[in-house]
Scaffold this active site. Structure first.
Site, PDB file in Angstrom:
ATOM      1  CD  GLU A   1      -1.905  -2.344   1.081  1.00 11.40           C
ATOM      2  OE1 GLU A   1      -0.822  -2.722   1.576  1.00 11.40           O
ATOM      3  OE2 GLU A   1      -2.761  -3.130   0.630  1.00 11.40           O
TER       4      GLU A   1
ATOM      5  CG  HIS B   1      -9.248  -7.797   6.664  1.00  6.52           C
ATOM      6  ND1 HIS B   1      -8.550  -8.472   7.638  1.00  6.52           N
ATOM      7  CD2 HIS B   1      -8.525  -7.930   5.522  1.00  6.52           C
ATOM      8  CE1 HIS B   1      -7.465  -9.009   7.112  1.00  6.52           C
ATOM      9  NE2 HIS B   1      -7.420  -8.687   5.823  1.00  6.52           N
TER      10      HIS B   1
END
Lengths: 436, 331
Positions: free
Chosen positions: B60, B129
């Site tokens: 990321e 998540h």
């Protein structure tokens, strides 16, 4: 450039204002900052200054018209400018039916700016949702606990701030418990944004006749006349000068109900309406009303102020007797229960004190919390006066009347004071009005 | 009006903008053939090719960093982060670099970057998540933060975000991806920073965004049908910039405010909304304290039953509304 002149909003409760007079006529030039018109709200009248220099091109409302706040009421501009078409006001009825208080959308921005031009300290909240009164949580809590509505609080507190604060609710509660008028006096001198105002009036009264009367009454009572024997109320003391003065105050108050308004009935949960010790509940709020009055008593350490209930229902002799008992009770209570919170004592809205016996010539009283007026008398003095062009020795009594201008109008106070002096100088008048 | 899903609306927004402007491109993990973790970009690679729908390595930091660089040098990248939780890995690129460049370079650089990142619980994806971290980004001057709650808003706001010269973090709602709603066929945009009043009412302002909106609308309808209680449902849609005016005027009207979001209450964006309201002209009109309903102070559990219970539920929001309506001064 055309400038709109709008009806300013000078306080959260103001929904409309009345145009008292135009200080400029159409076609006349007005300097920025110069008074343009005079308006009146339910609380006060004030001058509105021009925000810009210019000619008054058009005044949209006549004098006497009542207009919702934020409405355009006039246009300023250059000499030959034409007022904008299409925005003529609907000629207002005497009072707009339900003053929705909604600012016109087109000019709302302008209106807000213009409103600040009024001689008002703060910009009130605009766009108030209908029927809602802006208030701090503390103010809402206090009002809810005391059982009064925010509307009542606004009315009594005469606040012109942009929201109701705790201190306003407390002020309102004090006034309500003082038996204040249902509405604040209409045209008194209160300026927006100022705290409570006291005003003190000084006068003297010639008191020869009254002192003479006191002597006669004393002789009459001590001689035990048949009249005295008829009375089945037990032995009555001879009325003192204080009693006579108080009697006069009560008669003058009766003559001037605007000084002792009792229209409002106080919710049971209000302070000052709790039953007094000894079960003597305040009768101020009874249907036909009776008048309570605080009596200042010089105690050992400080002034005490017991309340004489239903004082107006008492005859002169009853008054003399009750006042003595009340004074004694207050004094013995003071020595007995030291500092047992005399402050908790409910106050009458009005009080009387005679400090003449202490050689005081006069004093401007300071109304206690919950009080709206106090009347004080000083000692009787011999002074040189002129009567019919001759120098004479006169017996004079100095009097002061101190009152809260937010509750009592100045003019009613003057009239009341005048009547009081008349009663004192001509005691036969007051005797004819009350029961001896 | 035709109805399409939230995910389809987002895909339409991206495709339309990419057709109109060659500078616009999409990059992220598996956004190409696989169509992204939630299938949002499904089929786009067929139309635009792998140059403009670019699969990226599992980093990321690299993805967001590339986006910031591409944006600063003239492109208009859209970056997809599979789960918004992973924004943490690209935090330096986004917060310290992307959000600061325009300011620190005296306006000589702009960063027209969109970071799309799905958030929220309810998919059984557990604590790493399932978070709702929008408040972190709302705290950063230089970023814009959008949290769309309907397909229509998602499309219109994403188009505005792509056209915006500032970095926008676009929080998509995992549980709304499959939800259908009316979306105009004609081109339109929805400005960032403009709230939407979904339902008018005078009794209470229910301020909510993202996934909680449908739930709040259901409750508002129920209360209206059953009790005649009219709850005003207001969605700020963008939390930075925040449409203070709409929120304030709603609360000024109703006098009661309940803020609902899925994010943990502690430190959540609801606190900011509450503070804005308390320090506004609505303050003297409040008839009750400003209340919040948010997630419990725990990581999202893996156990599906517990997962449902740690975020605001129909019952918890409904009873909070009723309690707040009952609240009175002096009691």
């Amino acid at each position: 450039m055309i400038t709109e002149v709008v009806m300013p909003k000078s306080g959260m409760a103001m929904e409309e204002g009345t145009i008292l007079s135009w200080l400029k006529q159409p076609g006349e030039y007005v300097e920025k900052g110069e008074p343009l018109l005079e308006i009146e709200t339910d609380k006060l009248s004030m001058e509105i200054d021009a925000e810009e220099s210019g000619y008054l091109i058009e005044a949209l409302y006549d004098e006497g018209s009542t207009v919702p706040v934020a409405s355009v009421i006039a246009y300023l501009g250059d000499k030959d400018e034409v007022p904008p078409a299409g925005s003529p006001p609907e000629k207002p009825a005497e009072k707009p039916a339900s003053t929705p208080g909604k600012t016109p959308t087109a000019s709302s921005e302008k209106s807000k700016e213009s409103a600040t031009a009024a001689p008002v300290t703060k910009q009130p909240i605009s766009k108030q949702p209908e029927g809602k009164i802006p208030a701090s949580p503390a103010a809402k809590q206090r009002a809810a606990v005391a059982g009064i509505s925010l509307e009542q609080a606004v009315r009594y507190a005469s606040s012109s701030e942009d929201m109701l604060h705790l201190r306003d609710v407390e002020k309102a509660l004090r006034r309500i418990s003082a038996g204040g008028q249902a509405e604040p006096a209409g045209h008194h001198m209160q300026k927006p944004g100022r705290a409570a105002q006291q005003f003190t009036l000084y006068r003297y009264a010639r008191i020869e006749t009254m002192t003479e009367l006191r002597k006669q009454l004393k002789n009459h009572f001590s001689a035990g006349t048949p009249l005295e024997k008829e009375a089945d109320t037990g032995p009555s003391p001879s009325p003192s000068l204080s009693d006579l003065l108080l009697f006069g105050v009560l008669r003058a108050l009766e003559k001037h109900p605007e000084m002792q308004d009792r229209r409002f009935s106080v919710p049971a949960s209000l302070p000052g309406n709790s039953p007094a010790p000894g079960g003597a509940a305040s009768e101020r709020q009874t249907e036909n009303g009776s008048l309570d009055i605080g009596i200042l008593v010089a105690g050992e350490d400080d002034f005490l102020q017991p309340v004489l209930r239903s004082a107006d229902k008492l005859s002169l002799r009853e008054l003399a007797k009750t006042r003595r008992e009340l004074t004694q009770a207050a004094l013995s209570q003071e020595s007995g229960t030291e500092s047992d919170g005399t402050d908790d004592q409910p106050h009458a809205g009005i009080s009387f004190s005679n400090l003449g016996m202490f050689g005081i010539t006069g004093s401007a009283g300071n109304p206690a919390p919950g009080e709206y007026a106090c009347i004080q008398t000083g000692m009787v003095d011999r002074v040189a006066g002129v009567r019919n062009g001759e120098l004479v020795v006169e017996k004079r009594l100095n009097l002061t009347l101190t009152f809260d201008t937010q509750i009592v109008g100045g003019t009613p106070a003057l009239r009341f004071f005048d009547t009081l002096v008349l009663m004192i100088e001509n005691p036969q008048l007051m005797l004819s009005l009350g029961t001896v | 009006m035709r109805e399409i899903t939230y995910a389809e609306a987002i895909r339409e927004a991206m495709s339309e903008e990419m057709r109109q402007n060659d500078d616009v491109f999409l990059m992220g993990e598996d956004v190409g053939v696989y169509g992204g973790a939630f299938g949002v970009s499904l089929g786009m690679v067929d139309e635009f090719g792998s140059e403009r729908v670019r699969d990226m390595p599992i980093s990321e930091a690299a993805i967001i960093g590339s986006g910031v660089g591409a944006a600063a040098t003239g492109m208009r990248p859209i970056v997809e982060i599979q789960f918004s939780d992973f924004l943490t890995i690209g935090m330096d690129q986004l917060v310290n670099q992307g959000a600061k460049m325009r300011y620190m370079f005296g306006g000589n650089a702009t960063v027209p970057l969109v970071v799309r990142a799905p958030e929220g619980s309810g998919t059984g994806a557990a604590a790493q998540h399932s978070q709702s971290l929008e408040a972190w980004f709302a705290h950063i001057p230089g970023l814009k933060v959008a949290v769309p709650s309907t397909p229509e808003d998602a499309k219109g706001m994403l188009k505005s975000a792509i056209r915006d010269d500032n970095p926008v973090v676009f929080f998509e709602q995992k549980l709304l991806y499959r939800k259908k709603g009316p979306v105009p066929e004609k081109e339109y945009t929805i400005p960032l920073g403009k709230a939407r009043i979904h339902r008018d009412g005078g009794d209470l302002s229910l301020i909510t965004y993202g996934r909680m909106l449908p739930l709040c609308l259901d409750i508002a309808k129920e209360l209206s049908d059953e009790h005649g209680i009219e709850v005003e449902v207001v969605d700020p849609r963008t939390i930075r910039p925040l449409d203070r005016e709409t929120l304030i005027s709603s609360v000024k009207k109703t006098g009661r405010a309940l803020i609902v979001h899925e994010a943990v209450t502690m430190g959540g964006f609801g606190g900011e909304i509450a503070a804005v309201l308390a320090d506004s002209e609505a303050f003297p009109y409040l008839d009750a304290p400003i209340r919040r309903v948010g997630g419990l102070d725990v990581p999202i559990p893996y156990c599906p039953e517990l997962e449902k219970q740690v975020v605001p539920t129909h019952d918890s929001v409904r009873s909070a509304v009723l309690e707040l309506l009952d609240w009175e001064y002096g009691s």
